[in-house]
Design a protein around this motif. Structure first.
Motif, mmCIF file in Angstrom:
data_model
loop_
_atom_site.group_PDB
_atom_site.id
_atom_site.type_symbol
_atom_site.label_atom_id
_atom_site.label_comp_id
_atom_site.label_asym_id
_atom_site.label_seq_id
_atom_site.Cartn_x
_atom_site.Cartn_y
_atom_site.Cartn_z
ATOM 1 N N GLU A 105 21.950 4.540 62.786
ATOM 2 C CA GLU A 105 20.807 5.446 62.733
ATOM 3 C C GLU A 105 20.915 6.533 63.799
ATOM 4 O OE1 GLU A 105 19.894 4.568 59.951
ATOM 5 O OE2 GLU A 105 20.823 2.641 60.297
ATOM 6 N N ILE A 106 21.550 6.204 64.916
ATOM 7 C CA ILE A 106 21.861 7.239 65.907
ATOM 8 C C ILE A 106 22.787 8.273 65.270
ATOM 9 C CG2 ILE A 106 23.059 7.704 68.083
ATOM 10 C CD1 ILE A 106 22.124 4.909 69.022
ATOM 11 N N ASN B 195 21.475 12.189 64.339
ATOM 12 C CA ASN B 195 22.106 13.322 65.010
ATOM 13 C C ASN B 195 22.782 14.255 64.018
ATOM 14 O OD1 ASN B 195 22.285 13.371 68.250
ATOM 15 N ND2 ASN B 195 22.012 11.262 67.554
ATOM 16 N N VAL B 196 23.380 13.700 62.979
ATOM 17 C CA VAL B 196 23.965 14.545 61.939
ATOM 18 C C VAL B 196 22.877 15.356 61.245
ATOM 19 C CG1 VAL B 196 25.062 14.503 59.660
ATOM 20 C CG2 VAL B 196 26.065 13.212 61.549
ATOM 21 N N MET B 197 21.759 14.722 60.928
ATOM 22 C CA MET B 197 20.676 15.436 60.257
ATOM 23 C C MET B 197 20.117 16.548 61.146
ATOM 24 S SD MET B 197 18.856 16.097 57.693
ATOM 25 C CE MET B 197 19.463 14.809 56.589
ATOM 26 N N GLN B 198 20.020 16.302 62.441
ATOM 27 C CA GLN B 198 19.564 17.350 63.354
ATOM 28 C C GLN B 198 20.499 18.561 63.288
ATOM 29 O OE1 GLN B 198 19.954 16.610 67.615
ATOM 30 N NE2 GLN B 198 17.988 17.617 67.995
ATOM 31 N N GLN B 199 21.819 18.306 63.298
ATOM 32 C CA GLN B 199 22.798 19.392 63.237
ATOM 33 C C GLN B 199 22.702 20.142 61.908
ATOM 34 O OE1 GLN B 199 25.342 20.154 65.543
ATOM 35 N NE2 GLN B 199 24.874 18.562 67.038
ATOM 36 N N VAL B 200 22.498 19.403 60.830
ATOM 37 C CA VAL B 200 22.409 20.016 59.503
ATOM 38 C C VAL B 200 21.189 20.926 59.416
ATOM 39 C CG1 VAL B 200 21.998 19.529 57.054
ATOM 40 C CG2 VAL B 200 23.715 18.212 58.319
ATOM 41 N N THR C 276 15.528 8.845 58.619
ATOM 42 C CA THR C 276 16.618 8.419 57.733
ATOM 43 C C THR C 276 17.010 6.980 58.033
ATOM 44 O OG1 THR C 276 18.286 9.291 59.274
ATOM 45 C CG2 THR C 276 17.517 10.771 57.539
ATOM 46 N N SER C 277 16.094 6.211 58.664
ATOM 47 C CA SER C 277 16.430 4.907 59.252
ATOM 48 C C SER C 277 15.775 3.703 58.586
ATOM 49 C CB SER C 277 16.042 4.911 60.740
ATOM 50 O OG SER C 277 16.664 5.942 61.438
ATOM 51 N N ALA C 278 15.289 3.838 57.373
ATOM 52 C CA ALA C 278 14.551 2.739 56.743
ATOM 53 C C ALA C 278 15.497 1.802 55.992
ATOM 54 C CB ALA C 278 13.503 3.290 55.785
ATOM 55 N N TRP C 279 15.590 0.551 56.468
ATOM 56 C CA TRP C 279 16.423 -0.460 55.805
ATOM 57 C C TRP C 279 15.538 -1.272 54.849
ATOM 58 C CZ3 TRP C 279 21.562 -2.604 57.099
ATOM 59 C CH2 TRP C 279 22.336 -1.700 57.818
ATOM 60 N N LEU C 280 15.723 -1.017 53.560
ATOM 61 C CA LEU C 280 14.874 -1.625 52.534
ATOM 62 C C LEU C 280 15.741 -2.159 51.393
ATOM 63 C CD1 LEU C 280 12.132 1.173 52.488
ATOM 64 C CD2 LEU C 280 11.861 -1.157 53.382
ATOM 65 N N PRO C 281 15.239 -3.139 50.641
ATOM 66 C CA PRO C 281 13.865 -3.665 50.662
ATOM 67 C C PRO C 281 13.659 -4.886 51.551
ATOM 68 C CG PRO C 281 15.009 -4.498 48.746
ATOM 69 C CD PRO C 281 15.995 -3.604 49.453
ATOM 70 N N TYR C 282 14.691 -5.362 52.256
ATOM 71 C CA TYR C 282 14.573 -6.646 52.953
ATOM 72 C C TYR C 282 14.326 -6.508 54.456
ATOM 73 C CZ TYR C 282 16.581 -8.145 48.525
ATOM 74 O OH TYR C 282 16.824 -8.340 47.189
ATOM 75 N N THR C 283 15.218 -5.816 55.166
ATOM 76 C CA THR C 283 15.156 -5.815 56.621
ATOM 77 C C THR C 283 13.819 -5.301 57.151
ATOM 78 O OG1 THR C 283 17.551 -5.488 56.671
ATOM 79 C CG2 THR C 283 16.350 -5.082 58.710
#
Length: 312
Positions: free
Chosen positions: A68-69, A73-78, A110-117
């Motif tokens: 997620e780090i 960070n990639v999304m910030q650059q984009v 962009t960090s949502a681990w679904l449907p379980y975690t």
């Protein structure tokens, strides 16, 4: 008499000059007024919201997991490449992340681990969050050990607990994988302590054990650079305490699509692979700053970035 004529002529000249000045000033004022009206009309005819979307702050929430780090960070650059002037990334635990998106403190994550975690967090906040798009498929979580460890199942941990010092090395206590590990301890009746800490502390402990070929068991997930660095294996989970494989999802605050449609469009197109994210994670693990690793990936993948931005 002669002096009188001169005075009269002077007065007439002064009157004419005054009239000329008044007329000139009137034309100048009218011109300025007309120009001002044109400027106002031009502003009114500009596309509403187009400028403000790119100048308004964008806030991205994320959890301090290696993947997620990397993705944040990639999304910030984009987004900066797309023209957004103020993009801020904010690290929080999983619970505050979901609450922050639901309350509008974050525009998206962009960090949502679904449907379980992250199931519990979704059940609590999901009705106040916009599910945008899956950005990464086939993401597994579980308990992992070095390949030289001779057990293969969670069921065998109690029999060898002394070799593990009676501990399972975990990460931050609010993480979904830690909740799943508590479930596993109960399901398998494990006589072991779940040690909380951080992702960095967990991998440091793993490195120390592998270097000395000691037995260790850690909470781990895929994708993760540790599987590239060391020969590891997941312990079988016959009772399904960790669930099936997750996907990683992009979540947004409600109203983002209407308020920032260009940003929302980028989020709908943001999808990548395990190879993509692991390339960024490996650079970070090797000592590169997250923003530098992200910039390197963005530079090396211009076509994918253009696709996300919508330039193709």
């Amino acid at each position: 008499m002669k002096n009188l004529k001169l005075n009269l002529k002077g007065k007439k000249f002064g009157s004419v000059l005054a009239i000329v000045l008044i007329i000139g000033l009137s034309f100048f004022t009218a011109g300025c007024t007309e120009q001002g009206n044109e400027n106002v009309e031009g502003a009114e005819s500009a596309p509403p919201g187009e400028t403000s979307e790119f100048s308004e702050p964008v806030k991205i929430g994320y959890v301090l997991w290696d993947g997620e780090i990397a993705s944040t960070n990639v999304m910030q650059q984009v987004l900066e490449q797309a023209g957004y002037e103020d993009v801020e990334i904010i690290a929080v635990d999983a619970g505050p992340l979901y609450q922050g998106v639901a309350d509008g403190q974050f525009d998206f994550t962009t960090s949502a681990w679904l449907p379980y975690t992250h199931q519990n967090y979704w059940e609590t906040y999901g009705n106040r969050i916009d599910s945008v798009q899956t950005n990464l498929e086939d993401c597994k979580i579980g308990l992992a050990v070095p390949s030289y460890v001779t057990i293969d199942s969670i069921e065998e941990l109690n029999n060898e607990k002394d070799k593990f010092n009676g501990q399972i090395i975990g990460i931050d206590p609010g993480a979904g994988i830690m909740q799943a590990s508590e479930t596993a301890i109960n399901e398998y009746d494990l006589d072991m302590e779940l040690v909380s800490g951080s992702s960095a502390a967990m991998t440091a402990s793993l490195k120390k054990s592998v270097d000395s070929e000691e037995w260790t068991v850690v909470t781990l997930w895929s994708p993760h650079w540790a599987f590239n660095r060391w020969d590891l294996k997941y312990l079988d989970d016959p009772k399904g305490a960790y669930g099936e494989a997750d996907h990683v999802e992009t979540l947004a605050r409600q109203g983002l699509e209407e308020e920032k449609p260009d940003l929302y469009g980028i989020l709908t197109r943001f999808q990548w692979t395990h190879d993509d994210i692991q390339a960024v994670m490996m650079d970070i693990e090797s000592g590169m700053a997250p923003e530098e690793a992200a910039a390197k990936w963005v530079e090396n993948n211009p076509e994918k970035v253009k696709e996300w931005i919508g330039e193709e």
